[in-house]
Design a protein around this motif. Structure first.
Motif, PDB file in Angstrom:
ATOM      1  N   CYS A 100      -8.313   3.605  -2.758  1.00 49.39           N
ATOM      2  CA  CYS A 100      -8.517   2.537  -2.749  1.00 49.39           C
ATOM      3  C   CYS A 100      -7.297   1.810  -3.259  1.00 49.39           C
ATOM      4  O   CYS A 100      -7.323   0.356  -3.140  1.00 49.39           O
ATOM      5  N   MET A 101      -7.003   1.834  -4.639  1.00 55.42           N
ATOM      6  CA  MET A 101      -5.711   0.998  -5.048  1.00 55.42           C
ATOM      7  C   MET A 101      -4.020   1.344  -4.103  1.00 55.42           C
ATOM      8  O   MET A 101      -3.741   0.194  -4.555  1.00 55.42           O
ATOM      9  N   LEU A 102      -3.999   2.225  -3.647  1.00 56.28           N
ATOM     10  CA  LEU A 102      -3.101   2.378  -3.051  1.00 56.28           C
ATOM     11  C   LEU A 102      -2.939   2.061  -1.644  1.00 56.28           C
ATOM     12  O   LEU A 102      -1.833   0.711  -0.848  1.00 56.28           O
ATOM     13  N   ILE A 103      -3.741   1.987  -1.129  1.00 55.02           N
ATOM     14  CA  ILE A 103      -3.895   1.428   0.579  1.00 55.02           C
ATOM     15  C   ILE A 103      -4.424  -0.012   0.916  1.00 55.02           C
ATOM     16  O   ILE A 103      -3.803  -0.588   1.675  1.00 55.02           O
ATOM     17  N   VAL A 104      -6.459   0.720   0.625  1.00 60.93           N
ATOM     18  CA  VAL A 104      -6.865  -0.187   0.583  1.00 60.93           C
ATOM     19  C   VAL A 104      -7.063  -1.794   0.207  1.00 60.93           C
ATOM     20  O   VAL A 104      -6.908  -2.741   1.016  1.00 60.93           O
ATOM     21  N   LYS A 105      -6.441  -1.912  -0.920  1.00 60.54           N
ATOM     22  CA  LYS A 105      -6.489  -3.006  -1.845  1.00 60.54           C
ATOM     23  C   LYS A 105      -5.186  -4.070  -0.975  1.00 60.54           C
ATOM     24  O   LYS A 105      -5.074  -5.186  -0.299  1.00 60.54           O
ATOM     25  N   THR A 106      -3.797  -3.219   0.088  1.00 55.89           N
ATOM     26  CA  THR A 106      -2.571  -3.119   0.434  1.00 55.89           C
ATOM     27  C   THR A 106      -2.815  -4.261   1.989  1.00 55.89           C
ATOM     28  O   THR A 106      -2.831  -5.302   2.505  1.00 55.89           O
ATOM     29  N   LEU A 107      -3.910  -2.879   2.628  1.00 56.10           N
ATOM     30  CA  LEU A 107      -4.276  -3.385   3.381  1.00 56.10           C
ATOM     31  C   LEU A 107      -5.344  -4.692   3.479  1.00 56.10           C
ATOM     32  O   LEU A 107      -5.403  -5.994   4.567  1.00 56.10           O
TER      33      LEU A 107
END
Length: 838
Positions: free
Chosen positions: A650-657
């Motif tokens: 959630c912090m690593l990928i989802v937030k950036t997307l």
């Protein structure tokens, strides 16, 4: 009250000051110290600005005052400091000040010149007096026939009988005593032994009129024959800087000349005394008003420096300035501008106009004498971003408490409280003394920090039941001194046969329960004291560390809510708090559960928390050596690990997307694609890119400071978010382990205190006679000195630095960026405090 937890709200304002009132208005703003001026002429050389001549005049007056101050200090006259805050003189008063300082400087230079000339004349007469006295002794000695024959032989051995002693020439003078050996060797070599030198030391030291130093000199007289030797001797004397004086040949002439010299010396001494008295009176009068003059001149200089930061309109009748100021102080600033306008006699009021800007304002946290020390601790890490949560209010409590956990000792805490109370109760007198020692200033500035650290150390010392490494048995031990397997009491035989005895924790003691407050005093004599305290303090450090870090993560929520960053709340704060609570919050819970679930009878069957925590990550629940803590432990721990791992993407990928999606939505201006078909009235992707590029270029040309809207770069954002996620996840582990320094420093302090008692104080207490009392007095002095310098100062500094690191790295990095810049108001306070900085 909300401004205590967040920096002050700032605004950029524009000032329109009339030329005749600008000086007085800036003066009033400097007195209140609430505005920071911006330089509106960054490309203009300092020598080309409007008020450069006034600044030079102020610097010249400051130079003259420094010259007078140097003369006052040279005369050992105290400079009067009444703490007066003089008003800024008007520009028209500068001429009078310049005339006063010019007259004072000229008078002092004239006094110095006359005094130096008189001292030089006095030195010459004094040297001549000694020469006349010594040469008379030389001539009396030369009347001895044996000495006369020796001198004739030295002058010319081949013509001993034909040389008449009265035809010998001579010169007399004075030379530095340290140059006599070299001077004598040079005369011998150059004149080939054809001169006769006699010298004698002057008993009294003489004052050098140029430097004022005391020097030691010697009188000499050189006998020679012929003009050639005379020239050589004079050149040598000139090379060695020897002073030659005329000396009569007959005794009567020397006597008359000595009498005249003594008379002239007496007259000259009287004139010198009168000159010194006059100089002292002038300097004493100047010393009474020197500080006031300094403040006036440097206030004027600061005002003209500030006026050079302003722009001047085309009519040359108005000065335009831009200032940063707190919104809450706008009324005070307006009132100061009105006072300045009235003082200058102008009829046109000054105008304060608030401006809208995209520039980042400076950070301003209001402090008082109590909170300023804690704010300095926070600012030393980095100035907070504008309107960011200020850690200082929480540091007031957490910093002294974490220090006290490492420094917990009732006796040492009381000593620290007494030292801090002395500084706090006598702060006005100590401030008035103006001690310039850097170490004292640093300690005095942190007097309230030291006071709280001492009070918290007293509290933790009571919890540890530790006072100078000794326990206080106030309520009686909660342990029962009874045998483990029988109902009978121990006998003296049991005590004689066993060096170490074990107490049964299941047998109730005096209270039938634990010690009322703190550690039971019986642990002080237990052989397994360290084993027990290690377990207790290690768990306590983990609990305090996890709570401290969870509190720091919680504070980040208020930052996100204030700056309206909802994305950071849902994909930043929530995953972070869940990740930390699922792992390390759970660790704290099972520590408390183990303390409550097991008693003295069942403590042998208690599992190891460390092994249980490791098995939690390995999903290993079949360890026969470590039984489960509670029913359903496998399901709950497995669920917590899965939840914590799910927070990472959630912090690593989802937030950036999501950030990329939001950027595309803003750029496309409402255009959407469905199955390759463009729907909506917005521009295409290429057109939107061109529009955005043109807007950025236009903003850059109009105002470079406002072109802060950066183009979204997915790769950069992904790398930044990856670094942040990895740093947070790994930091949770390393930061939690870092709090174990609370345990380590606490044990180190306790052990060092115990060693100091047993190795020093215990020696003096071992003897009970009168001689032992005398020895105990000296041993106690050594014990007290070692306690202060080692345990209080060295150990205190060590615990202070570790508490500082726990706040900077483990606590503040959860919510505090610290990349702002400080609000630097234009104020006269530094001048009044004696710093004299513009």
């Amino acid at each position: 009250m909300g401004e205590l937890f967040r920096s002050e709200e700032m605004t950029l304002a524009q000032l329109f000051l009339q030329s005749e009132s600008a000086y007085c208005c800036v003066s009033e703003l400097g007195e209140i110290g609430m505005v920071q001026f911006r330089d509106l002429n960054p490309d203009v050389n300092v020598f080309q600005r409007k008020f450069v001549n006034e600044v030079r005049r102020c610097e010249e007056m400051d130079r003259k005052l420094r010259f007078v101050e140097k003369e006052i200090k040279k005369a050992n006259i105290p400079i009067l400091d009444t703490g007066e805050n003089p008003e800024v003189p008007f520009p028209r008063d500068m001429i009078d000040l310049e005339a006063t300082f010019e007259k004072l400087e000229n008078e002092m230079r004239e006094i110095n010149t006359n005094q130096e000339a008189l001292k030089k004349n006095f030195l010459e007469l004094t040297e001549l007096k000694h020469i006349l006295r010594r040469t008379q002794q030389f001539f009396n000695e030369m009347e001895d026939p044996s000495l006369l024959e020796e001198a004739s032989n030295l002058l010319d051995p081949n013509e001993v009988g034909r040389v008449a002693p009265l035809r010998l020439g001579f010169v007399a003078g004075v030379i530095g005593r340290e140059r006599i050996p070299t001077f004598e060797r040079m005369l011998w070599r150059v004149c080939r032994g054809n001169v006769f030198l006699r010298q004698a030391d002057i008993d009294d030291s003489l004052e050098d009129p140029t430097t004022g130093d005391r020097v030691h000199k010697s009188v000499f007289i050189i006998f020679f024959q012929g003009d050639q030797l005379k020239n050589r001797v004079k050149k040598i004397c000139e090379g060695f800087r020897a002073s030659l004086y005329p000396c009569p040949e007959t005794p009567q002439e020397r006597k008359d000349m000595a009498a005249g010299v003594n008379t002239r010396i007496d007259d000259l001494q009287m004139v010198l005394n009168q000159t010194e008295d006059h100089g002292q009176r002038v300097l004493q009068a100047a010393a009474k008003t020197l500080r006031v003059w300094f403040i006036k001149v440097r206030k004027m200089k600061a005002i003209y420096h500030t006026l050079n930061l302003c722009n001047i309109d085309v009519t040359q009748k108005c000065l335009i300035a831009e200032i940063w100021c707190p919104v809450s102080d706008l009324d005070s600033i307006q009132f100061a501008l009105r006072r300045g306008t009235e003082k200058s006699g102008s009829t046109v009021p000054s105008i304060l106009n608030r401006m809208q800007t995209k520039q980042t304002p400076p950070t301003y946290n209001k402090t008082n004498k109590f909170t300023s020390g804690f704010q300095s601790i926070v600012d030393a890490y980095g100035i907070g971003n504008y309107r960011e949560i200020n850690p200082a209010p929480y540091t007031i409590i957490t910093f002294p408490f974490l220090f006290a956990v490492m420094f917990g000792d009732l006796g040492h805490g009381l000593l620290m409280v007494c030292a801090a109370l002395y500084l706090v109760l006598r702060e006005r007198r100590l401030i008035a003394q103006k001690n310039e020692n850097e170490m004292f200033q640093m300690v005095f500035a942190g007097r309230y920090i030291i006071l709280l650290m001492g009070l918290f150390s007293v509290y933790t010392g009571i919890i540890y039941n530790d006072c100078f490494s000794k326990s206080l048995n106030v309520f009686g031990s909660g342990w029962s001194v009874r045998p483990m397997f029988t109902g009978d009491n121990w006998t003296f035989k049991t005590l004689e046969d066993n060096r170490i005895l074990q107490l049964d924790p299941a047998v109730p003691g005096v209270f039938g329960g634990p010690y009322p407050i703190g550690i039971d005093p019986i642990w002080n004599i237990a052989t397994n004291k360290l084993t027990f305290l290690n377990s207790f303090k290690m768990k306590m450090s983990i609990i305090l560390g996890v709570i401290h870090m969870l509190f720091g993560v919680t504070l980040s929520l208020f930052n996100h809510m204030y700056f309206k960053k909802n994305l950071n709340i849902f994909l930043g704060f929530i995953p972070e708090i869940i990740f930390m609570s699922s792992l390390f919050g759970y660790l704290v819970l099972i520590v408390f559960y183990k303390w409550t679930a097991y008693d003295a009878k069942t403590s042998k069957d208690a599992p190891s928390l460390l092994i249980a925590f490791i098995n939690m990550f390995l999903f290993n629940y079949n360890d026969p050596t470590n039984k489960p803590l509670y029913t359903g432990q496998m399901v709950i721990q497995s669920l917590l690990v899965v939840i914590a791992l799910a927070c990472v993407p959630c912090m690593l990928i989802v937030k950036t997307l999501v950030m990329r999606r939001q950027h595309l939505w803003r750029r496309n201006l409402g255009t959407h694609n469905f199955g390759g078909i463009r729907v909506g009235n917005g521009p295409t992707d290429d057109e939107a890119g061109i529009i955005q590029h043109d807007q950025l270029a236009q903003n850059t040309e109009e105002e470079p400071e406002q072109s802060e809207e950066e183009v979204f770069n997915f790769a950069d954002e992904a790398v930044h978010q990856a670094i942040h996620t990895i740093e947070f996840c790994l930091g949770c582990i390393s930061n939690t382990a870092s709090y174990l320094r609370l345990w380590a420093l606490s044990l180190a302090h306790a052990q060092l205190s115990e060693v100091l008692w047993s190795m020093v104080m215990h020696i003096g207490l071992s003897s009970g006679n009168f001689a032992g009392f005398i020895v105990l007095s000296f041993i106690f002095a050594a014990f007290a000195s070692l306690t202060v310098f080692i345990l209080l100062i060295m150990e205190g500094l060590s615990a202070f630095l570790h508490a500082l690191r726990l706040h900077w790295v483990e606590f503040q990095n959860k919510f505090y960026t610290g990349q702002g810049f400080m609000f630097m108001p234009f104020t006269f306070d530094n001048i009044l405090e004696g710093k004299f900085d513009d």
